[in-house]
Scaffold this active site. Structure first.
Site, PDB file in Angstrom:
ATOM      1  N   PRO A   2       0.799  -1.223   0.000  1.00  0.00           N
ATOM      2  CA  PRO A   2       0.000   0.000   0.000  1.00  0.00           C
ATOM      3  C   PRO A   2       0.835   1.278   0.000  1.00  0.00           C
ATOM      4  O   PRO A   2       1.426   1.646   1.001  1.00  0.00           O
ATOM      5  CB  PRO A   2      -0.839  -0.109   1.282  1.00  0.00           C
ATOM      6  CG  PRO A   2      -0.777  -1.541   1.673  1.00  0.00           C
ATOM      7  CD  PRO A   2       0.541  -2.035   1.189  1.00  0.00           C
ATOM      8  N   GLU A   3       0.881   1.917  -1.148  1.00  0.00           N
ATOM      9  CA  GLU A   3       1.450   3.254  -1.270  1.00  0.00           C
ATOM     10  C   GLU A   3       0.291   4.181  -1.639  1.00  0.00           C
ATOM     11  O   GLU A   3      -0.861   3.767  -1.549  1.00  0.00           O
ATOM     12  CB  GLU A   3       2.544   3.265  -2.351  1.00  0.00           C
ATOM     13  CG  GLU A   3       3.649   2.242  -2.092  1.00  0.00           C
ATOM     14  CD  GLU A   3       4.737   2.236  -3.161  1.00  0.00           C
ATOM     15  OE1 GLU A   3       4.960   3.281  -3.794  1.00  0.00           O
ATOM     16  OE2 GLU A   3       5.369   1.188  -3.359  1.00  0.00           O
TER      17      GLU A   3
END
Length: 277
Positions: A2-3
DNA sequence: ACGCCTACCTGCTTGC
DNA sequence: TGCAAGCAGGTAGGCG
Protein backbone atom coordinates in the site's frame (compact mmCIF):
# COMPACT_ATOMS: atom_id res chain seq x y z
CA UNK A 1 2.20 -2.83 -1.12
CA UNK A 2 0.00 0.00 0.00
CA UNK A 3 1.45 3.25 -1.27
CA UNK A 4 -0.45 6.35 -2.34
CA UNK A 5 -2.45 4.79 -5.24
CA UNK A 6 -3.45 1.73 -3.21
CA UNK A 7 -4.51 3.79 -0.20
CA UNK A 8 -6.38 6.22 -2.45
CA UNK A 9 -8.27 3.29 -4.00
CA UNK A 10 -9.24 1.96 -0.58
CA UNK A 11 -10.35 5.41 0.58
CA UNK A 12 -12.52 6.01 -2.49
CA UNK A 13 -14.20 2.63 -2.11
CA UNK A 14 -14.83 3.19 1.59
CA UNK A 15 -16.30 6.61 0.94
CA UNK A 16 -18.98 4.83 -1.07
CA UNK A 17 -19.45 1.89 1.31
CA UNK A 18 -19.26 3.36 4.81
CA UNK A 19 -19.72 7.15 4.70
CA UNK A 20 -22.66 7.87 7.00
CA UNK A 21 -22.32 4.61 8.91
CA UNK A 22 -22.34 4.59 12.71
CA UNK A 23 -19.72 2.67 14.69
CA UNK A 24 -21.54 0.72 17.39
CA UNK A 25 -18.58 -1.05 18.90
CA UNK A 26 -14.84 -1.41 18.42
CA UNK A 27 -13.15 -4.74 18.98
CA UNK A 28 -9.39 -4.55 19.30
CA UNK A 29 -7.76 -7.96 18.88
CA UNK A 30 -4.15 -6.81 18.64
CA UNK A 31 -3.57 -3.95 21.04
CA UNK A 32 -0.41 -2.60 19.47
CA UNK A 33 -2.38 -1.72 16.36
CA UNK A 34 -3.77 1.22 18.35
CA UNK A 35 -1.20 3.97 18.37
CA UNK A 36 0.55 4.74 21.59
CA UNK A 37 -0.14 6.61 23.88
CA UNK A 38 -3.89 6.13 23.64
CA UNK A 39 -4.93 3.21 25.88
CA UNK A 40 -7.02 0.65 24.02
CA UNK A 41 -10.00 0.90 26.36
CA UNK A 42 -10.13 4.65 25.97
CA UNK A 43 -9.77 4.38 22.22
CA UNK A 44 -12.77 2.06 22.03
CA UNK A 45 -14.80 4.29 24.34
CA UNK A 46 -13.96 7.39 22.31
CA UNK A 47 -14.92 5.85 18.99
CA UNK A 48 -18.06 4.04 20.13
CA UNK A 49 -21.19 5.71 18.80
CA UNK A 50 -19.38 7.93 16.29
CA UNK A 51 -20.66 8.44 12.77
CA UNK A 52 -18.24 8.27 9.83
CA UNK A 53 -18.78 11.53 7.97
CA UNK A 54 -16.24 11.16 5.21
CA UNK A 55 -13.40 8.93 4.07
CA UNK A 56 -10.22 10.34 2.59
CA UNK A 57 -6.48 9.88 2.40
CA UNK A 58 -3.35 11.67 3.57
CA UNK A 59 0.06 10.22 2.68
CA UNK A 60 -0.34 6.44 3.01
CA UNK A 61 -3.09 6.62 5.62
CA UNK A 62 -6.82 6.20 5.18
CA UNK A 63 -8.65 8.92 7.11
CA UNK A 64 -12.08 8.38 8.60
CA UNK A 65 -13.44 11.81 9.48
CA UNK A 66 -15.99 11.48 12.26
CA UNK A 67 -19.00 13.79 12.31
CA UNK A 68 -17.70 15.70 15.34
CA UNK A 69 -14.54 16.58 13.40
CA UNK A 70 -12.22 14.05 14.95
CA UNK A 71 -10.13 11.84 12.75
CA UNK A 72 -9.29 8.15 12.65
CA UNK A 73 -6.06 7.51 10.76
CA UNK A 74 -5.33 4.01 9.52
CA UNK A 75 -1.81 3.36 8.29
CA UNK A 76 -1.85 0.10 6.33
CA UNK A 77 1.95 -0.27 6.27
CA UNK A 78 2.96 -3.56 4.65
CA UNK A 79 0.02 -5.93 4.80
CA UNK A 80 -2.89 -3.89 6.12
CA UNK A 81 -6.29 -3.98 4.41
CA UNK A 82 -9.62 -2.37 5.23
CA UNK A 83 -12.49 -4.64 4.28
CA UNK A 84 -16.23 -4.23 4.59
CA UNK A 85 -17.79 -7.53 5.66
CA UNK A 86 -21.52 -8.23 5.38
CA UNK A 87 -23.35 -9.33 8.58
CA UNK A 88 -22.98 -13.09 8.07
CA UNK A 89 -19.41 -13.06 6.77
CA UNK A 90 -17.08 -15.70 8.25
CA UNK A 91 -14.50 -14.43 10.70
CA UNK A 92 -10.97 -13.57 9.66
CA UNK A 93 -8.09 -14.69 11.87
CA UNK A 94 -6.03 -11.74 10.66
CA UNK A 95 -8.62 -9.09 11.56
CA UNK A 96 -6.74 -7.03 14.17
CA UNK A 97 -9.40 -4.39 14.78
CA UNK A 98 -13.11 -4.77 13.96
CA UNK A 99 -15.43 -1.78 13.78
CA UNK A 100 -18.97 -3.10 14.25
CA UNK A 101 -21.32 -0.87 12.29
CA UNK A 102 -24.90 -0.19 13.39
CA UNK A 103 -26.29 -1.79 10.22
CA UNK A 104 -24.68 -5.12 11.08
CA UNK A 105 -21.72 -4.88 8.72
CA UNK A 106 -18.14 -4.87 9.96
CA UNK A 107 -15.30 -2.64 8.88
CA UNK A 108 -12.31 -4.88 9.44
CA UNK A 109 -8.70 -3.90 9.67
CA UNK A 110 -6.94 -7.00 8.43
CA UNK A 111 -3.18 -7.05 8.90
CA UNK A 112 -1.14 -10.23 8.67
CA UNK A 113 2.14 -8.74 9.84
CA UNK A 114 0.73 -6.39 12.48
CA UNK A 115 2.72 -3.36 11.26
CA UNK A 116 -0.37 -1.23 10.69
CA UNK A 117 -1.39 1.52 13.12
CA UNK A 118 -4.67 3.23 13.92
CA UNK A 119 -4.70 6.63 15.59
CA UNK A 120 -7.38 9.02 16.84
CA UNK A 121 -6.81 12.76 16.42
CA UNK A 122 -8.51 16.09 17.01
CA UNK A 123 -7.25 17.57 13.71
CA UNK A 124 -5.38 16.50 10.57
CA UNK A 125 -2.40 18.68 11.37
CA UNK A 126 -1.83 16.76 14.59
CA UNK A 127 -1.26 13.50 12.76
CA UNK A 128 0.68 14.65 9.71
CA UNK A 129 2.73 17.62 10.84
CA UNK A 130 5.96 15.96 9.76
CA UNK A 131 4.82 14.81 6.35
CA UNK A 132 5.84 16.39 3.07
CA UNK A 133 3.53 17.62 0.30
CA UNK A 134 0.99 15.48 -1.54
CA UNK A 135 2.48 14.81 -4.98
CA UNK A 136 -0.92 14.88 -6.71
CA UNK A 137 -2.10 18.14 -5.16
CA UNK A 138 -2.28 21.26 -7.29
CA UNK A 139 0.27 22.99 -5.09
CA UNK A 140 2.92 20.37 -5.80
CA UNK A 141 4.50 22.13 -8.76
CA UNK A 142 7.81 21.44 -10.49
CA UNK A 143 9.08 24.70 -9.00
CA UNK A 144 8.22 23.51 -5.52
CA UNK A 145 9.90 20.16 -6.11
CA UNK A 146 12.97 21.95 -7.40
CA UNK A 147 13.11 24.12 -4.30
CA UNK A 148 12.93 21.10 -2.03
CA UNK A 149 15.52 19.13 -4.01
CA UNK A 150 17.94 22.01 -4.06
CA UNK A 151 18.33 21.98 -0.30
CA UNK A 152 19.13 18.27 -0.17
CA UNK A 153 22.24 16.28 -0.87
CA UNK A 154 20.96 12.72 -0.50
CA UNK A 155 20.23 10.12 -3.14
CA UNK A 156 17.06 10.44 -5.17
CA UNK A 157 15.82 6.97 -4.31
CA UNK A 158 16.15 7.47 -0.56
CA UNK A 159 14.62 10.92 -0.77
CA UNK A 160 11.56 9.74 -2.66
CA UNK A 161 10.94 7.21 0.12
CA UNK A 162 11.32 9.88 2.81
CA UNK A 163 7.75 10.76 3.84
CA UNK A 164 8.84 14.15 5.15
CA UNK A 165 10.12 14.99 1.67
CA UNK A 166 7.13 13.74 -0.35
CA UNK A 167 4.14 11.94 1.14
CA UNK A 168 2.82 8.70 -0.28
CA UNK A 169 5.62 7.39 -2.48
CA UNK A 170 6.95 3.94 -1.63
CA UNK A 171 9.41 1.49 -3.13
CA UNK A 172 7.38 0.54 -6.21
CA UNK A 173 6.41 4.00 -7.42
CA UNK A 174 9.83 5.45 -6.55
CA UNK A 175 11.55 3.02 -8.93
CA UNK A 176 8.88 3.55 -11.58
CA UNK A 177 9.11 7.35 -11.40
CA UNK A 178 12.92 7.31 -11.67
CA UNK A 179 12.75 5.07 -14.74
CA UNK A 180 10.21 7.32 -16.44
CA UNK A 181 12.29 10.37 -15.57
CA UNK A 182 15.46 8.60 -16.80
CA UNK A 183 17.24 9.39 -13.56
CA UNK A 184 19.67 7.12 -11.73
CA UNK A 185 18.49 6.11 -8.23
CA UNK A 186 21.83 7.21 -6.74
CA UNK A 187 21.77 10.72 -8.26
CA UNK A 188 22.36 13.38 -5.62
CA UNK A 189 19.26 15.53 -5.16
CA UNK A 190 20.96 18.88 -5.40
CA UNK A 191 22.60 18.15 -8.76
CA UNK A 192 19.47 17.92 -10.91
CA UNK A 193 19.09 20.32 -13.82
CA UNK A 194 15.87 22.18 -14.38
CA UNK A 195 14.89 19.76 -17.14
CA UNK A 196 15.58 16.76 -14.92
CA UNK A 197 13.44 18.16 -12.10
CA UNK A 198 10.65 18.71 -14.61
CA UNK A 199 10.95 15.10 -15.78
CA UNK A 200 10.88 13.79 -12.21
CA UNK A 201 7.86 15.90 -11.33
CA UNK A 202 5.98 14.71 -14.39
CA UNK A 203 7.01 11.08 -13.85
CA UNK A 204 5.93 11.03 -10.21
CA UNK A 205 2.47 12.32 -11.03
CA UNK A 206 2.18 10.03 -14.02
CA UNK A 207 3.00 6.79 -12.20
CA UNK A 208 0.83 7.65 -9.20
CA UNK A 209 -2.16 8.59 -11.37
CA UNK A 210 -1.73 5.45 -13.43
CA UNK A 211 -1.63 3.40 -10.23
CA UNK A 212 -4.92 4.89 -9.10
CA UNK A 213 -6.50 4.29 -12.51
CA UNK A 214 -5.52 0.62 -12.26
CA UNK A 215 -6.74 0.36 -8.64
CA UNK A 216 -3.26 -0.22 -7.28
CA UNK A 217 -0.36 -2.65 -7.64
CA UNK A 218 -0.71 -6.15 -6.19
CA UNK A 219 2.20 -8.55 -5.77
CA UNK A 220 1.01 -10.59 -2.82
CA UNK A 221 -0.99 -8.92 -0.08
CA UNK A 222 -2.64 -5.78 -1.34
CA UNK A 223 -6.39 -5.83 -1.94
CA UNK A 224 -8.78 -2.88 -2.04
CA UNK A 225 -11.83 -2.55 0.22
CA UNK A 226 -13.82 -4.94 -1.98
CA UNK A 227 -11.14 -7.62 -1.46
CA UNK A 228 -9.93 -7.47 -5.07
CA UNK A 229 -6.29 -7.08 -6.17
CA UNK A 230 -5.20 -4.11 -8.28
CA UNK A 231 -4.28 -4.36 -11.95
CA UNK A 232 -1.23 -2.12 -12.01
CA UNK A 233 1.45 -4.83 -11.60
CA UNK A 234 1.25 -5.62 -15.31
CA UNK A 235 1.85 -1.97 -16.17
CA UNK A 236 5.12 -1.61 -14.26
CA UNK A 237 8.25 -0.77 -16.22
CA UNK A 238 11.06 -1.71 -13.83
CA UNK A 239 9.87 -2.79 -10.40
CA UNK A 240 10.61 -6.53 -9.96
CA UNK A 241 11.54 -6.84 -13.62
CA UNK A 242 15.19 -7.73 -12.89
CA UNK A 243 16.81 -9.34 -15.93
CA UNK A 244 13.87 -8.57 -18.20
CA UNK A 245 14.26 -6.18 -21.13
CA UNK A 246 13.94 -2.46 -20.57
CA UNK A 247 10.80 -1.26 -22.34
CA UNK A 248 12.78 1.59 -23.92
CA UNK A 249 16.13 0.06 -24.90
CA UNK A 250 15.64 -3.72 -24.46
CA UNK A 251 18.71 -4.02 -22.22
CA UNK A 252 18.34 -6.01 -18.98
CA UNK A 253 16.81 -4.30 -15.95
CA UNK A 254 19.26 -4.20 -13.03
CA UNK A 255 18.67 -4.65 -9.32
CA UNK A 256 20.66 -3.20 -6.42
CA UNK A 257 20.08 -2.31 -2.78
CA UNK A 258 19.82 1.37 -1.86
CA UNK A 259 19.19 2.28 1.76
CA UNK A 260 18.23 -1.33 2.55
CA UNK A 261 15.63 -1.28 -0.24
CA UNK A 262 15.54 -3.35 -3.42
CA UNK A 263 15.97 -0.91 -6.31
CA UNK A 264 15.34 -1.62 -9.99
CA UNK A 265 16.66 0.46 -12.85
CA UNK A 266 17.99 0.46 -16.39
CA UNK A 267 21.72 1.19 -16.46
CA UNK A 268 21.50 2.46 -20.01
CA UNK A 269 18.45 4.74 -19.78
CA UNK A 270 19.26 5.96 -16.28
CA UNK A 271 22.99 6.73 -16.33
CA UNK A 272 24.68 8.16 -13.25
CA UNK A 273 27.00 10.54 -15.08
CA UNK A 274 25.50 13.38 -17.06
CA UNK A 275 21.96 13.92 -18.27
CA UNK A 276 20.26 11.13 -20.20
CA UNK A 277 19.64 11.78 -23.83
C1' DA B 1 21.12 16.14 7.23
C1' DC B 2 22.29 11.73 6.23
C1' DG B 3 23.45 6.86 6.26
C1' DC B 4 23.08 2.87 8.59
C1' DC B 5 21.16 -0.33 11.89
C1' DT B 6 17.47 -2.65 14.51
C1' DA B 7 12.87 -3.63 15.73
C1' DC B 8 8.37 -4.60 14.59
C1' DC B 9 5.78 -9.23 12.39
C1' DT B 10 4.27 -13.32 9.49
C1' DG B 11 4.08 -16.15 5.47
C1' DC B 12 6.19 -17.65 1.56
C1' DT B 13 10.26 -19.27 -0.99
C1' DT B 14 14.72 -21.28 -1.21
C1' DG B 15 18.36 -24.41 -0.11
C1' DC B 16 20.19 -28.31 2.11
C1' DT C 1 9.75 -34.46 3.75
C1' DG C 2 11.41 -31.32 7.23
C1' DC C 3 13.49 -27.42 8.85
C1' DA C 4 16.01 -23.22 9.07
C1' DA C 5 17.43 -19.22 6.83
C1' DG C 6 16.37 -15.52 3.89
C1' DC C 7 13.30 -12.29 2.02
C1' DA C 8 9.50 -8.93 1.46
C1' DG C 9 9.35 -3.47 2.74
C1' DG C 10 6.78 0.90 5.67
C1' DT C 11 8.14 3.45 9.53
C1' DA C 12 9.99 4.72 14.18
C1' DG C 13 13.82 5.28 16.88
C1' DG C 14 18.76 5.15 17.97
C1' DC C 15 23.58 6.09 16.87
C1' DG C 16 27.50 8.27 14.76
Amino acid sequence: MPELPEVETVARDLQRWVAGAVIDEVEVRWERTIRHPLPVERFAAEVRGARIAKVGRRAKSVLLRLDDGRLLSIALRMTGALLVAPPAAPDDRYARVVFHLADGRQLRFRDVRKFGRIGLWRRVGQAFSRHGPEPLSGSFTAARLRERLRRRSGRLKSLLLDQSFIAGVGNIYADEALWHARLHPLRRAGTLTLAEVARLHRALRRVLRQGITNRGTTFSDYVSADGEPGANAEQLSVYRRTGQPCLRCRRQIQRMVVGQRATHWCAHCQPLAGAAA
